[in-house]
Design a protein around this motif. Structure first.
Motif, PDB file in Angstrom:
ATOM      1  N   GLN A 184       9.879  15.157   6.282  1.00 48.53           N
ATOM      2  CA  GLN A 184       8.572  14.679   6.702  1.00 48.53           C
ATOM      3  C   GLN A 184       8.355  13.236   6.235  1.00 48.53           C
ATOM      4  OE1 GLN A 184       6.021  17.908   7.169  1.00 48.53           O
ATOM      5  NE2 GLN A 184       5.672  16.676   8.970  1.00 48.53           N
ATOM      6  N   LEU A 185       8.973  12.921   5.091  1.00 51.10           N
ATOM      7  CA  LEU A 185       8.864  11.561   4.569  1.00 51.10           C
ATOM      8  C   LEU A 185       9.630  10.590   5.461  1.00 51.10           C
ATOM      9  CD1 LEU A 185       7.353  10.872   2.006  1.00 51.10           C
ATOM     10  CD2 LEU A 185       9.521  10.805   0.803  1.00 51.10           C
ATOM     11  N   ASN A 186      10.773  11.052   5.958  1.00 54.73           N
ATOM     12  CA  ASN A 186      11.629  10.178   6.752  1.00 54.73           C
ATOM     13  C   ASN A 186      11.057   9.860   8.129  1.00 54.73           C
ATOM     14  OD1 ASN A 186      13.487   9.903   4.763  1.00 54.73           O
ATOM     15  ND2 ASN A 186      14.917  11.417   5.573  1.00 54.73           N
ATOM     16  N   VAL A 187      10.200  10.726   8.670  1.00 55.92           N
ATOM     17  CA  VAL A 187       9.643  10.414   9.985  1.00 55.92           C
ATOM     18  C   VAL A 187       8.449   9.468   9.894  1.00 55.92           C
ATOM     19  CG1 VAL A 187      10.417  12.497  11.154  1.00 55.92           C
ATOM     20  CG2 VAL A 187       8.209  12.501  10.024  1.00 55.92           C
ATOM     21  N   THR A 188       8.016   9.165   8.684  1.00 54.88           N
ATOM     22  CA  THR A 188       6.928   8.199   8.565  1.00 54.88           C
ATOM     23  C   THR A 188       7.511   6.801   8.700  1.00 54.88           C
ATOM     24  OG1 THR A 188       7.159   7.931   6.195  1.00 54.88           O
ATOM     25  CG2 THR A 188       5.719   9.696   6.944  1.00 54.88           C
ATOM     26  N   PRO A 189       6.681   5.823   9.095  1.00 56.50           N
ATOM     27  CA  PRO A 189       7.226   4.470   9.275  1.00 56.50           C
ATOM     28  C   PRO A 189       7.477   3.751   7.949  1.00 56.50           C
ATOM     29  CG  PRO A 189       5.010   4.678  10.236  1.00 56.50           C
ATOM     30  CD  PRO A 189       5.278   5.924   9.472  1.00 56.50           C
ATOM     31  N   ALA A 219      12.792  13.349  16.917  1.00 55.43           N
ATOM     32  CA  ALA A 219      12.018  12.886  15.767  1.00 55.43           C
ATOM     33  C   ALA A 219      12.712  11.748  15.029  1.00 55.43           C
ATOM     34  CB  ALA A 219      11.770  14.048  14.812  1.00 55.43           C
ATOM     35  N   LYS A 233      17.768   7.326   6.234  1.00 59.70           N
ATOM     36  CA  LYS A 233      16.646   8.144   6.682  1.00 59.70           C
ATOM     37  C   LYS A 233      17.066   8.965   7.902  1.00 59.70           C
ATOM     38  CE  LYS A 233      12.326   6.701   6.503  1.00 59.70           C
ATOM     39  NZ  LYS A 233      11.168   5.853   6.824  1.00 59.70           N
ATOM     40  N   LEU A 284      -1.693  11.129   1.406  1.00 59.51           N
ATOM     41  CA  LEU A 284      -0.344  10.562   1.342  1.00 59.51           C
ATOM     42  C   LEU A 284       0.161  10.233   2.741  1.00 59.51           C
ATOM     43  CD1 LEU A 284       2.228   9.971  -0.331  1.00 59.51           C
ATOM     44  CD2 LEU A 284       2.879  12.335   0.055  1.00 59.51           C
ATOM     45  N   TYR A 285       0.074  11.211   3.651  1.00 58.12           N
ATOM     46  CA  TYR A 285       0.633  10.968   4.980  1.00 58.12           C
ATOM     47  C   TYR A 285      -0.199   9.973   5.768  1.00 58.12           C
ATOM     48  CZ  TYR A 285       4.276  14.170   4.031  1.00 58.12           C
ATOM     49  OH  TYR A 285       5.377  14.729   3.476  1.00 58.12           O
ATOM     50  N   ARG A 313       1.671  11.870 -10.005  1.00 55.27           N
ATOM     51  CA  ARG A 313       0.969  13.154  -9.934  1.00 55.27           C
ATOM     52  C   ARG A 313       1.966  14.289 -10.094  1.00 55.27           C
ATOM     53  NH1 ARG A 313      -2.945  11.810  -4.953  1.00 55.27           N
ATOM     54  NH2 ARG A 313      -4.792  11.270  -6.159  1.00 55.27           N
ATOM     55  N   GLN A 314       3.081  14.185  -9.368  1.00 51.20           N
ATOM     56  CA  GLN A 314       4.061  15.275  -9.409  1.00 51.20           C
ATOM     57  C   GLN A 314       4.692  15.400 -10.786  1.00 51.20           C
ATOM     58  OE1 GLN A 314       6.370  14.198  -5.825  1.00 51.20           O
ATOM     59  NE2 GLN A 314       5.841  16.232  -5.122  1.00 51.20           N
ATOM     60  N   MET A 344       0.813   6.558   4.476  1.00 48.68           N
ATOM     61  CA  MET A 344       2.151   6.127   4.877  1.00 48.68           C
ATOM     62  C   MET A 344       2.197   5.749   6.354  1.00 48.68           C
ATOM     63  SD  MET A 344       4.937   8.157   2.661  1.00 48.68           S
ATOM     64  CE  MET A 344       4.455   9.768   3.128  1.00 48.68           C
ATOM     65  N   PHE A 345       1.278   6.299   7.143  1.00 47.84           N
ATOM     66  CA  PHE A 345       1.223   5.917   8.552  1.00 47.84           C
ATOM     67  C   PHE A 345       0.250   4.761   8.764  1.00 47.84           C
ATOM     68  CE2 PHE A 345       3.120  10.115   9.445  1.00 47.84           C
ATOM     69  CZ  PHE A 345       4.093   9.710  10.334  1.00 47.84           C
ATOM     70  N   LEU A 395      15.461  11.810  13.441  1.00 46.78           N
ATOM     71  CA  LEU A 395      16.132  12.215  12.208  1.00 46.78           C
ATOM     72  C   LEU A 395      17.626  12.409  12.421  1.00 46.78           C
ATOM     73  CD1 LEU A 395      13.538  14.751  10.847  1.00 46.78           C
ATOM     74  CD2 LEU A 395      14.144  12.559   9.846  1.00 46.78           C
ATOM     75  N   LYS A 419       1.740   9.435  -5.850  1.00 45.71           N
ATOM     76  CA  LYS A 419       2.296  10.759  -5.585  1.00 45.71           C
ATOM     77  C   LYS A 419       3.306  11.157  -6.656  1.00 45.71           C
ATOM     78  CE  LYS A 419       6.042  12.316  -2.649  1.00 45.71           C
ATOM     79  NZ  LYS A 419       7.067  12.053  -3.643  1.00 45.71           N
ATOM     80  N   ASP A 422       3.328  20.795  -4.778  1.00 48.10           N
ATOM     81  CA  ASP A 422       2.639  20.524  -6.040  1.00 48.10           C
ATOM     82  C   ASP A 422       1.525  19.483  -5.887  1.00 48.10           C
ATOM     83  OD1 ASP A 422       4.565  18.695  -5.465  1.00 48.10           O
ATOM     84  OD2 ASP A 422       5.472  18.633  -7.445  1.00 48.10           O
ATOM     85  N   LEU A 423       1.231  19.119  -4.643  1.00 49.23           N
ATOM     86  CA  LEU A 423       0.073  18.252  -4.415  1.00 49.23           C
ATOM     87  C   LEU A 423      -0.993  19.089  -3.704  1.00 49.23           C
ATOM     88  CD1 LEU A 423       1.626  14.884  -3.158  1.00 49.23           C
ATOM     89  CD2 LEU A 423       0.982  15.512  -5.468  1.00 49.23           C
ATOM     90  N   ARG A 476       8.536   6.513  15.434  1.00 42.09           N
ATOM     91  CA  ARG A 476       8.000   7.197  14.262  1.00 42.09           C
ATOM     92  C   ARG A 476       6.482   7.060  14.157  1.00 42.09           C
ATOM     93  NH1 ARG A 476      12.871   5.756  10.013  1.00 42.09           N
ATOM     94  NH2 ARG A 476      14.251   7.389  10.769  1.00 42.09           N
ATOM     95  N   ARG A 531       0.839  -1.194   0.000  1.00 48.39           N
ATOM     96  CA  ARG A 531       0.000   0.000   0.000  1.00 48.39           C
ATOM     97  C   ARG A 531       0.879   1.250   0.000  1.00 48.39           C
ATOM     98  NH1 ARG A 531      -3.412   1.129   4.749  1.00 48.39           N
ATOM     99  NH2 ARG A 531      -4.266   3.092   4.007  1.00 48.39           N
ATOM    100  N   ASN A 532       1.986   1.139   0.727  1.00 51.47           N
ATOM    101  CA  ASN A 532       2.906   2.266   0.787  1.00 51.47           C
ATOM    102  C   ASN A 532       3.534   2.554  -0.563  1.00 51.47           C
ATOM    103  OD1 ASN A 532       2.551   2.969   3.410  1.00 51.47           O
ATOM    104  ND2 ASN A 532       4.200   1.676   4.185  1.00 51.47           N
ATOM    105  N   ILE A 585       1.008   4.257  -2.811  1.00 53.89           N
ATOM    106  CA  ILE A 585       0.723   5.680  -2.555  1.00 53.89           C
ATOM    107  C   ILE A 585       1.896   6.552  -3.002  1.00 53.89           C
ATOM    108  CG2 ILE A 585       1.502   5.711  -0.136  1.00 53.89           C
ATOM    109  CD1 ILE A 585      -1.587   7.579  -1.274  1.00 53.89           C
ATOM    110  N   ILE A 586       3.121   6.027  -2.842  1.00 56.17           N
ATOM    111  CA  ILE A 586       4.289   6.788  -3.317  1.00 56.17           C
ATOM    112  C   ILE A 586       4.251   6.897  -4.843  1.00 56.17           C
ATOM    113  CG2 ILE A 586       6.811   6.773  -3.503  1.00 56.17           C
ATOM    114  CD1 ILE A 586       6.379   7.326  -0.764  1.00 56.17           C
TER     115      ILE A 586
END
Lengths: 376, 304
Positions: free
Chosen positions: A216-221, B51, A374, B100-101, A13-14, B104-105, B53, A10, B91-92, B76, A2-3, A6-7
């Motif tokens: 923000q992408l890197n903090v997602t699991p 976070a 990451k 998207l977020y 789209r971009q 991803m979660f 990072l 995205k 651009d989204l 995370r 699923r991940n 969605i990527i």
């Protein structure tokens, strides 16, 4: 899964919202194939030749007539002296001149030979050697005709007859008409696919770094491999698309031969794309800005292209350069594409290329994945 | 009450630059904790470590019972992070960013809609608009919605009010209060001292070191000196004169006036008045004022 999905959504789209990128992706194949395939030709036409005829005999006029009749030459003028001819060469009014000595006809009749000289402007080495070759072939042609006509008068006629007997004829295999485009277009296809793979994919990842979205992408699991697959797959699709478009243009516009199997070509293209995408990805892991990534990619691309055999054949390179070409991924695809399209080579013929590209791709991608972090 | 964030002896350097020096602090669950300090104090570094990072050079940090290094994956999923710079896809569209977020979660916008309803409903009418075309305040609401969509227990905000207009700032703090009432622990950094009073507890940070941790009231109450506000016609001369005064402990310009503390525990205001007059200052006004967080911060800095 699923991940990844969605990527992918995205990314597509971009891509479709990025007008400049779309423009480049659609016009690059058209432009490269239409302009480069026509412009970058090694065929010589209209070589400007000047004559210094000191003999003014029927033989010398006959020989000049041969040049006038040839498609390759245009006559730049008949000059009085070699000095004038040299000046014309300096000014670029002619590419070469042919100086015919005094008693040219007499010597030719008597001795069967006469020392005429050709002076060529050799700033462009390959052009110079080609024009010298063409000139020689015209002179040979003249010689054969001349001997045949004057056979009774020549004391050395028997020698010339011997010359006439050795009549070398050529057959050009795999590209019988020596069609330059049939050689260029497959090469340009490789160029297209490589540019999409290396530039566009690498830039895309660095762009996320530059505008900070990678944070923000890197903090997602989301897992590393999911991100990488999601980011690279769209460009793989684009690369295959470019290959198909390029091939269609080549077929429709230039009618390039497609002797071999198309599935094999696309299979090789697919694997090759994985390799170049990996290179773009690897570069993007080391670069912080799009500009940096551009410069590094550009550096490699120029070397890769010049050593790929696109313009100059690898066989003619010095040994050390030949060794370098073995590290050049473009070289393998370049050869394979030409072999498949022009020679109809099967998988067994290109298996070496295929295996090298596979291994190379694996190494590069593993390396890039390890380099991508990451967390810092 | 259990601790949501437990930071123990964390240090971090970038080359020779020390960003954090042996930082220890704990944040109770369900409170708004403010990390307050000037630019370059190490606020962003600390938040980025929390976070997952950045890796700390030394020490450990535990977020919602998970170590930020060993269990970074669990951290995370239970932490929401909003970086100082807007870092969603310009651009989204609003909707696409949210989806998207959420995906991803491992959740959906519909499933956790109630969590972000208060904030998201304000920008929802524009959900087909691309994020790049939003105003600053709307961008912030979107960023906050995106960092809340996976129902985090802890929300990390890095300077959310820097470069934001006063109205949006006020709105943001109201949103944070609401989140606190929903049980979310909020860890927020800010360079604005006046925002300290909006937090339950604050840590003052300067040059990678914590100067003090307490409730804003206690920090203000712990100010043990008499604070004077001094004004005159020539402020530059006034500052130079008062700084060369033998009993001067600290003197900093604060907007219109100058805030002054004395080294002595008891002293005469007329004496200072006299001194300033003798130096040639005119229109000298002196008043005793109540200290604010900023004064405490300055005082602690001088103490260092």
């Amino acid at each position: 899964m699923r991940n990844i999905k969605i990527i992918l959504v995205k990314e597509f789209r971009q891509i479709f919202r990025n007008k400049q990128m779309l423009f480049i992706l659609t016009f690059m194949p058209v432009l490269q194939l239409v302009i480069l395939a026509n412009a970058a030709t090694f065929e010589m036409k209209d070589i400007k030749i000047a004559f210094v005829d000191n003999d003014l005999s029927s033989a010398s006029r006959q020989m000049i007539g041969k040049f006038e009749g040839s498609n390759y030459f245009t006559i730049a003028g008949h000059l009085e002296s070699e000095k004038q001819a040299e000046q014309a060469l300096d000014k670029g009014e002619c590419d070469l001149y042919l100086a015919i000595p005094n008693h040219f006809e007499r010597d030719l009749m008597r001795e069967g030979a006469s020392p005429a000289s050709i002076v060529v402007n050799a700033i462009d080495g390959s052009k110079a050697s080609l024009s010298a070759q063409y000139t020689n072939s015209v002179i040979n042609d003249f010689m054969q005709g001349f001997t045949a006509d004057n056979i009774g008068y020549s004391s050395k006629a028997s020698n010339l007859n011997l010359l006439k007997k050795i009549n070398i004829s050529y057959a050009n295999w795999f590209n019988p008409e020596l069609n330059y485009q049939a050689f260029m277009v497959p090469g340009l296809l490789v160029l297209l696919v490589s540019l999409v793979g290396m530039f566009v994919s690498g830039m895309n990842i660095v762009r996320e770094k530059e505008i900070g979205t990678i944070e923000q992408l890197n903090v997602t699991p989301i897992k590393k491999y999911e991100l990488i697959v999601g980011k690279l797959f769209p460009f793989w699709v684009l690369g295959i698309f470019e290959l198909a478009v390029g091939l269609s243009i080549g077929k429709l516009l230039y009618d390039i031969p497609i002797v071999g199997s198309l599935p094999l070509l696309f299979l090789f293209g697919g694997v090759f794309l994985l390799l170049v995408l990996g290179i773009g990805f690897l570069i993007s892991t080391t670069a912080d800005t799009q500009q940096q990534s551009m410069f590094i990619t550009w550096f490699f691309t120029v070397v890769f292209i010049l050593l790929s055999g696109l313009f100059t054949s690898i066989e003619n390179m010095p040994n050390w350069a030949k060794i370098i070409t073995y590290f050049n991924p473009l070289r393998y695809f370049m050869e394979a594409v030409r072999m498949i399209l022009l020679k109809g080579s099967g998988f067994s013929d290109i298996s070496f290329h295929f295996i090298v590209v596979c291994c190379y791709g694996l190494v590069i991608n593993v390396l890039a994945t390890l380099m991508y972090r990451k967390t810092n | 009450m259990a601790n949501s964030i437990e930071i123990k002896n964390v240090s971090k350097s970038y080359g020779n630059t020390v960003a954090l020096k042996d930082i220890s602090l704990s944040v109770n669950s369900g409170e708004i904790f403010g990390l307050i300090g000037p630019d370059g104090a190490g606020k962003t570094t600390l938040i980025r470590i929390l976070a997952t990072l950045l890796l700390p050079d030394k020490g450990s940090a535990v977020m919602t019972n998970y170590d930020v290094v060993k269990d970074y994956k669990k951290v995370r999923s239970s932490v929401g992070y909003m970086p100082g710079k807007f870092s969603l896809y310009q651009d989204l569209t609003i909707e696409e960013n949210m989806q998207l977020y959420a995906t991803m979660f491992g959740t959906t916008v519909e499933e956790n809609y109630h969590l972000v309803k208060d904030i998201y409903s304000q920008i929802e009418p524009f959900k087909k608009r691309r994020a790049g075309k939003l105003s600053g305040g709307m961008k912030q609401k979107l960023a906050l919605s995106c960092s809340l969509i996976h129902k985090p227990e802890v929300l990390l905000l890095d300077e959310p009010t820097t470069g934001v207009d006063p109205v949006s700032r006020k709105e943001l703090w109201e949103m944070l209060k609401k989140l606190k009432n929903d049980g979310v622990t909020v860890f927020v950094s800010t360079p604005y001292m006046d925002e300290a009073s909006l937090c339950d507890r604050i840590a003052l940070i300067q040059a990678g070191e914590i100067l003090g941790i307490d409730t804003p009231e206690s920090i203000v109450n712990s100010f043990d000196k008499t604070l004077l506000s001094i004004n005159s016609s020539d402020k530059y001369k006034l500052l130079n004169d008062i700084r060369s005064y033998e009993h001067c402990n600290s003197a900093f310009p604060f907007g219109e006036s100058l805030h002054y503390t004395d080294k002595r525990t008891s002293f005469d205001i007329p004496q200072i008045y006299e001194y300033l007059r003798n130096c040639g200052n005119t229109n000298v006004e002196i008043a005793v004022i109540k200290p604010a967080i900023e004064d405490c911060f300055m005082n602690l800095m001088v103490g260092e």
